[in-house]
Design an enzyme around this catalytic site. Structure first.
Site, PDB file in Angstrom:
ATOM      1  CB  CYS A  31      -0.965  -0.010   1.186  1.00  0.00           C
ATOM      2  SG  CYS A  31      -0.192   0.086   2.801  1.00  0.00           S
ATOM      3  CG  HIS A 557      16.845  -5.806  30.646  1.00  0.00           C
ATOM      4  ND1 HIS A 557      16.630  -7.125  30.312  1.00  0.00           N
ATOM      5  CD2 HIS A 557      15.632  -5.290  30.964  1.00  0.00           C
ATOM      6  CE1 HIS A 557      15.336  -7.392  30.393  1.00  0.00           C
ATOM      7  NE2 HIS A 557      14.706  -6.298  30.784  1.00  0.00           N
TER       8      HIS A 557
END
Length: 635
Positions: A31, A557
């Site tokens: 698109c 982390h």
């Protein structure tokens, strides 16, 4: 060396590899901003891998499609992708057709996206002529105006021919036969015959009375014509001798499909499109505030799910029937609201990375293209998207008081097409649109300044909202500046060093949380990378936030998705607020437990206030040892 962002052959190849190769791809379409793939089976982590690729805004899975949001260069990527696969590039006959609604949406997208910019350009030209006529009463009488006017209307007048080209590719039928059939629909001869029928004269074909329906600017009649043509042509090709096939297939297709459309398909589909338009218009005229709230508040949600092309026939039917449409007026306000939300983030953010992305997305939004704003900023931080939807609804409700309309079709409604709401017969229309637009710009900015713009995609990816906790608590400590404006960060653990772009988690690999590196640990300890203070400890112990005495905010982390382990493999040697010295053991963890749970031990090390620094220098090394320089920050 950094990869080229616009290396389209490489990007297409990387996307194909990430989604499982050609054997896993059933269909591929595009698109205005997205490469849309239909896959046999969803590949684990494909979404994260594709989202982190240079040149990709994000990847989403929706409506049975794997959608890669690329932006204005999607055409180049699609062309390269199509050359790599021997699959259906129309989705018309794919084995995994999915629900009817999904197929309708995919068809609308495939048909209109390739020429939407042509319609947008014509709409801008019409808007420019409206502006010129405001300042010159005599301009409309000139030949210059007449020439520019018919140029601006030509794509709409001959819209069925554009549809013939794209629909024939989507439904995999002969483009030239489709164009010949649709060209007949916009023939001046047929327009004259329809005018005679409208005047009361009876014209028949094989004894059947013809209707007065005309097909210039129509959408559904040519679309249905090409769809049925695709079946007819395949039937004829299968059952006709190859010697006469080149001549008689187009001959039979034309003499069957054109009368069939004029007699049945055209009138029936036109009634359907006009009926939908009448239903919307009834709501807009009798409850304009409701219509405005729905469109202004929910339009961008339709954009996210890629279903926004479905309204195109209704909008074009309004222009064809009445010469005006209120849907695009409200749609513009919704678009502007997302631009306002991006502006609010730009004004509020301290991070240079966030400000840069916001500025770029805002500029794109000026042209009515909001995917970069949505995926790059507003949805990424969540709050701005919500504020944008609220502001779009409020702005559209305010505009509805003045019965706003567009009087020229806008292929991509947005700030540049506001002038399409000017008309002498409806003088309040433009004022309603301007009021709605002003609210849509200002309100999200105000809301973001008051309530903030939220935090990055950590929550969305299923991680703790570490940036927020670290940022808030970090303000409790006074920032010191090193005398030479540089600070060294040493490796906090032993292991293999890798770039953030290699981390299989889009939150980290995209750099959205900040710059840094990742380490695949070969030992079980996290050591202090500088002298500083603990400013955050996740309640599941899998992540810590540190602040150096000079002000560097560092997130460590441990592993990916290890929040799921509820602290089981982790032992803390620190508490929130503790001061520490470089080299102190902060956390111990058990790599075996993490691996046994099927999780990665890759540990991202992120400077979460990267935007506060002029430069962050990453050392080039394959392995890390304790107290070895890993990064240098420069004020």
């Amino acid at each position: 060396m950094a990869e080229k962002v616009r290396d389209y052959p490489k990007l297409a190849k990387d996307i194909l590899e990430a989604v499982g190769g050609e054997e896993n791809v059933i269909g591929a379409t595009r698109c205005a901003t997205r490469l849309r793939l239909v896959l046999k089976r969803s590949k684990p982590k494909a979404k994260e891998k594709v989202s982190s690729m240079p040149g990709v805004i994000t990847a989403v899975e929706n409506n049975g499609q794997f959608q890669v949001v690329i932006g204005q260069h999607v055409g180049e990527v699609y062309d390269e992708f199509a050359s790599l696969v021997n699959v259906d590039t129309s989705e018309g006959e794919s084995g995994n057709k999915g629900r009817i609604l999904n197929r309708v949406i995919a068809t609308m997208s495939a048909v209109f996206a390739p020429f939407v910019y042509i319609l947008a350009a014509a709409g801008i030209l019409q808007g420019s002529l409206i502006l010129i006529n405001l300042f010159s009463d005599s301009f409309i009488e000139t030949g210059t105006y007449q020439v520019l006017s018919f140029i601006s209307w030509a794509p709409f007048t001959f819209l069925p021919i554009f549809i013939a080209i794209t629909a024939s590719q989507h439904f995999r039928t002969n483009t030239y036969i489709a164009v010949a059939c649709c060209a007949a629909l916009v023939s001046p001869t047929w327009a004259g015959m329809a005018a005679q029928i409208a005047a009361g004269n009876s014209i028949t074909f094989l004894g059947i009375a013809l209707s007065e329906t005309v097909y210039t600017s129509s959408v559904l009649p040519p679309l249905f014509l090409v769809w049925i043509l695709s079946y007819l042509e395949r039937f004829l090709n299968r059952n006709m001798n190859e010697v006469i096939r080149p001549l008689f297939v187009p001959f039979l297709c034309m003499i069957i499909m054109i009368p069939l459309t004029i007699l049945l398909i055209g009138p029936a589909s036109t009634i359907g499109a006009n009926g939908i338009a009448d239903g919307y218009n009834f709501l807009a005229e009798n409850a304009p505030a409701v219509a405005g709230a729905i469109i202004g508040g929910l339009w961008q949600i339709l954009v996210i799910f890629g279903v926004h092309w479905g309204v195109t026939p209704m909008v074009l039917a309004n222009f064809d029937l009445y010469g005006r449409d209120s849907f695009q007026a409200y749609q513009t306000i919704a678009v502007v609201a997302q631009v306002g939300a991006v502006l609010g983030v730009f004004l509020k953010a301290k991070s240079q990375e966030v400000r840069k992305v916001s500025a770029s997305a805002g500029i794109t939004g000026l042209f009515g293209i909001t995917e970069p704003a949505i995926y790059g900023v507003t949805l990424r931080f969540k709050k701005p998207f919500i504020f944008g939807c609220i502001s779009g609804a409020v702005g559209a409700i305010a505009a509805s008081i003045f019965n706003p309309y567009y009087f020229a079709y806008a292929g991509l409604p947005g700030p540049l097409t506001i002038v399409n709401g000017i008309d002498a017969d409806y003088p309040l229309s433009i004022w309603g649109i301007l009021l709605g637009v002003v609210i849509a710009v200002i309100l999200p900015v105000v809301l973001i300044q008051i309530f903030g713009y939220g935090e990055d995609k950590a929550k969305k990816a299923g991680n703790e909202n570490l940036v927020d906790e670290q940022g808030q608590r970090g303000t409790e400590f006074q920032q010191n500046h090193p005398e030479n404006n540089e600070e060294t960060i040493v490796a906090p653990l032993i292991g293999k060093v890798m770039s953030l772009s290699e981390v299989p988690d889009e939150v980290f690999s995209s750099g959205a949380m900040g710059q840094g590196v990742a380490i695949e640990p070969s030992a079980n300890g996290i050591y202090a990378p500088f002298d500083g203070t603990v400013v955050m400890i996740a309640h599941t112990k899998h992540a810590i936030g540190l602040r150096s005495k000079a002000g560097v905010e560092l997130l460590v982390h441990i592993g990916l998705d290890t929040v799921k382990l509820n602290g089981k493999p982790f032992t803390l040697n620190i508490e929130d607020g503790n001061e520490f010295q470089q080299g102190d053991v902060l956390v111990e963890f058990d790599r075996e437990i993490i691996h046994n749970e099927g999780l990665e031990t890759i540990t991202p090390i992120i400077i979460t206030n990267s935007g506060d620094y002029e430069e962050i220098i990453i050392e080039e090394r394959k392995d890390s040892t304790l107290n070895e320089k890993l990064m240098t920050v420069v004020k």
